[in-house]
Design a protein around this motif. Structure first.
Motif, mmCIF file in Angstrom:
data_model
loop_
_atom_site.group_PDB
_atom_site.id
_atom_site.type_symbol
_atom_site.label_atom_id
_atom_site.label_comp_id
_atom_site.label_asym_id
_atom_site.label_seq_id
_atom_site.Cartn_x
_atom_site.Cartn_y
_atom_site.Cartn_z
ATOM 1 N N ASP A 178 33.772 31.720 35.961
ATOM 2 C CA ASP A 178 34.557 32.512 36.905
ATOM 3 C C ASP A 178 35.577 31.630 37.626
ATOM 4 O O ASP A 178 36.732 32.020 37.811
ATOM 5 C CB ASP A 178 33.632 33.222 37.899
ATOM 6 C CG ASP A 178 32.804 34.313 37.225
ATOM 7 O OD1 ASP A 178 33.253 34.853 36.200
ATOM 8 O OD2 ASP A 178 31.699 34.623 37.714
ATOM 9 N N THR A 194 38.375 30.879 35.174
ATOM 10 C CA THR A 194 39.245 32.042 34.967
ATOM 11 C C THR A 194 40.240 32.185 36.125
ATOM 12 O O THR A 194 41.436 32.431 35.906
ATOM 13 C CB THR A 194 38.378 33.316 34.832
ATOM 14 O OG1 THR A 194 37.421 33.118 33.784
ATOM 15 C CG2 THR A 194 39.212 34.540 34.524
ATOM 16 N N GLN A 229 35.605 40.368 42.207
ATOM 17 C CA GLN A 229 34.534 40.249 41.211
ATOM 18 C C GLN A 229 33.622 41.458 41.415
ATOM 19 O O GLN A 229 32.948 41.579 42.442
ATOM 20 C CB GLN A 229 33.770 38.931 41.424
ATOM 21 C CG GLN A 229 32.480 38.799 40.642
ATOM 22 C CD GLN A 229 32.681 38.257 39.213
ATOM 23 O OE1 GLN A 229 33.511 38.765 38.468
ATOM 24 N NE2 GLN A 229 31.915 37.257 38.834
ATOM 25 N N TRP A 241 43.396 40.152 40.630
ATOM 26 C CA TRP A 241 42.711 39.850 39.377
ATOM 27 C C TRP A 241 41.336 40.493 39.467
ATOM 28 O O TRP A 241 40.571 40.205 40.386
ATOM 29 C CB TRP A 241 42.595 38.334 39.280
ATOM 30 C CG TRP A 241 42.515 37.652 37.953
ATOM 31 C CD1 TRP A 241 41.709 36.590 37.659
ATOM 32 C CD2 TRP A 241 43.286 37.876 36.778
ATOM 33 N NE1 TRP A 241 41.925 36.173 36.366
ATOM 34 C CE2 TRP A 241 42.885 36.937 35.803
ATOM 35 C CE3 TRP A 241 44.275 38.804 36.433
ATOM 36 C CZ2 TRP A 241 43.425 36.888 34.520
ATOM 37 C CZ3 TRP A 241 44.813 38.762 35.161
ATOM 38 C CH2 TRP A 241 44.403 37.829 34.223
ATOM 39 N N MET A 279 37.649 41.010 38.020
ATOM 40 C CA MET A 279 36.679 40.367 37.135
ATOM 41 C C MET A 279 35.357 41.139 37.184
ATOM 42 O O MET A 279 35.076 41.875 38.132
ATOM 43 C CB MET A 279 36.454 38.912 37.551
ATOM 44 C CG MET A 279 37.753 38.136 37.726
ATOM 45 S SD MET A 279 37.606 36.365 37.420
ATOM 46 C CE MET A 279 36.318 35.898 38.534
ATOM 47 N N SER A 309 42.890 43.281 34.634
ATOM 48 C CA SER A 309 41.537 42.900 34.196
ATOM 49 C C SER A 309 41.488 41.513 33.558
ATOM 50 O O SER A 309 42.266 41.185 32.657
ATOM 51 C CB SER A 309 41.014 43.927 33.190
ATOM 52 O OG SER A 309 39.782 43.494 32.659
ATOM 53 N N ALA A 310 40.524 40.715 34.007
ATOM 54 C CA ALA A 310 40.297 39.371 33.448
ATOM 55 C C ALA A 310 39.005 39.315 32.646
ATOM 56 O O ALA A 310 38.536 38.229 32.308
ATOM 57 C CB ALA A 310 40.232 38.363 34.585
ATOM 58 N N ILE A 311 38.435 40.467 32.324
ATOM 59 C CA ILE A 311 37.060 40.499 31.820
ATOM 60 C C ILE A 311 36.902 39.750 30.495
ATOM 61 O O ILE A 311 35.972 38.956 30.325
ATOM 62 C CB ILE A 311 36.575 41.957 31.729
ATOM 63 C CG1 ILE A 311 36.368 42.507 33.148
ATOM 64 C CG2 ILE A 311 35.292 42.071 30.908
ATOM 65 C CD1 ILE A 311 36.115 43.991 33.226
ATOM 66 N N GLN A 329 37.152 36.058 30.921
ATOM 67 C CA GLN A 329 35.878 35.494 31.404
ATOM 68 C C GLN A 329 34.960 35.188 30.216
ATOM 69 O O GLN A 329 34.336 34.134 30.160
ATOM 70 C CB GLN A 329 35.178 36.473 32.347
ATOM 71 C CG GLN A 329 35.822 36.622 33.717
ATOM 72 C CD GLN A 329 35.142 37.720 34.517
ATOM 73 O OE1 GLN A 329 35.477 38.897 34.365
ATOM 74 N NE2 GLN A 329 34.188 37.356 35.349
#
Ligand code: CP
Length: 304
Positions: free
Chosen positions: A139, A142, A216, A255, A257, A278-280, A283
């Motif tokens: 995390d 990212t 998050q 962002w 997550m 989305s940063a999923i 990650q």
């Protein structure tokens, strides 16, 4: 460093060193042949007593990209079903001459206990509600990739914080690197004792969204609830879900997550998961790189 048990144990220098190493490991993942001989001749056992998709498979790939031999163990189908104890299982793997054990267990503190029992490195892949240190590292990586730094950012950790080992590892990591951390959720799902560490703790979801550079979103961990403790999933979504409408309050470059696995349509909507904030999946990708870095740190430096 013999073991890798928690983010809370790590200094600023150790954390940033691991992030730098993970960044260089990511270059290996993008080569046409993604294998280096660094851990050739080493053997790693993944011992998962709890379900996992991301962590177990990324540890396996991380070991293989570094040329280690990797074996996977899960409680079901093993001699645990015949009554073999955890400590006997771990000592058995030690006798099989593996060089490191990656352990996920439902009981908080298990990897710490086992680290006292065997001489080989123990890596915590998630222990109960305590810590998930490689998730914390990925995390951090990212966020650092997105913003170029972590210090000064505002990170809101939203949802079922009480049951979340990810929230704890994130909290320790983001605080150590100079971010402001806010825990946001229903009052009965917020843990005690974190305000003293400098964490803001609130049930004001709108404020938590509006002030954040990073949100998050946490999985609602229904398996850890007692019966009757939780309202209906629809009520939870209506009050706490991260929806496209709620993101109207957020910064333009926020962002989003989520450590996964997600309850789509409960704590996060599908269109947010697939949206431009989305940063999923980044990650998930970073999970391999940070696990390569941890394996290298524990096993590779003696072979370098
Ligand atoms: N984030 C995480 O630990 O996912 P898995 O349970 O799939 O490993």
């Amino acid at each position: 460093m013999k073991d890798f048990l928690g983010i809370a144990d790590l200094s600023y220098k150790e954390l940033t060193g691991l992030l730098d190493l993970a960044q260089s490991m990511q270059e290996i993942m993008h080569r046409p042949i993604k294998k280096v001989p660094t851990l050739r001749g080493k053997a790693i056992a993944n011992l998962f007593f709890e379900a996992s998709t991301r962590t177990r498979n990324s540890f396996e790939l991380a070991g293989k990209y570094l040329s280690a031999d990797v074996v996977n163990f899960s409680g079901s189908g093993s001699s645990v079903e015949k009554g073999e104890t955890l400590i006997d299982t771990v000592k058995t793997f030690s006798a099989l001459a593996v060089d490191a054990l990656v352990i996920r267990h439902q009981a908080s503190g298990t990897p710490h206990q086992l680290a006292k029992e065997v001489d080989i490195p123990i890596i915590n892949a998630g222990d109960g509600t305590h810590e998930h240190p490689t998730q914390g590292l990925l995390d951090l990586l990212t966020v650092r990739q997105r913003f170029g730094h972590v210090d000064g950012l505002r990170v809101s950790v939203v949802g079922d914080v009480l049951h979340s080992r990810v929230a704890r590892s994130d909290c320790y990591g983001f605080l150590a690197l100079g971010a402001h951390v806010t825990f946001v959720g229903p009052p009965n799902l917020l843990p005690e004792g974190f305000a003293e560490l400098g964490v803001e703790v609130t049930d004001d979801l709108s404020a938590g969204i509006a002030q954040a550079n990073v949100i998050q979103v946490l999985r609602l961990q229904r398996e850890r609830f007692a019966t009757g403790e939780l309202p209906s999933l629809q009520e939870y979504r209506d009050r706490w879900g991260i929806t496209r409408d709620r993101l109207e309050l957020a910064a333009e470059d926020v962002w989003i997550m989520h450590p996964g696995p997600q309850n789509r349509g409960v704590e996060i909507d599908s269109e947010v998961m697939a949206g431009r904030h989305s940063a999923i999946l980044q990650q998930v990708e970073n999970g391999v790189a940070v696990r390569m870095a941890v394996l290298y740190r524990l096993l590779g430096e003696e072979t370098a």
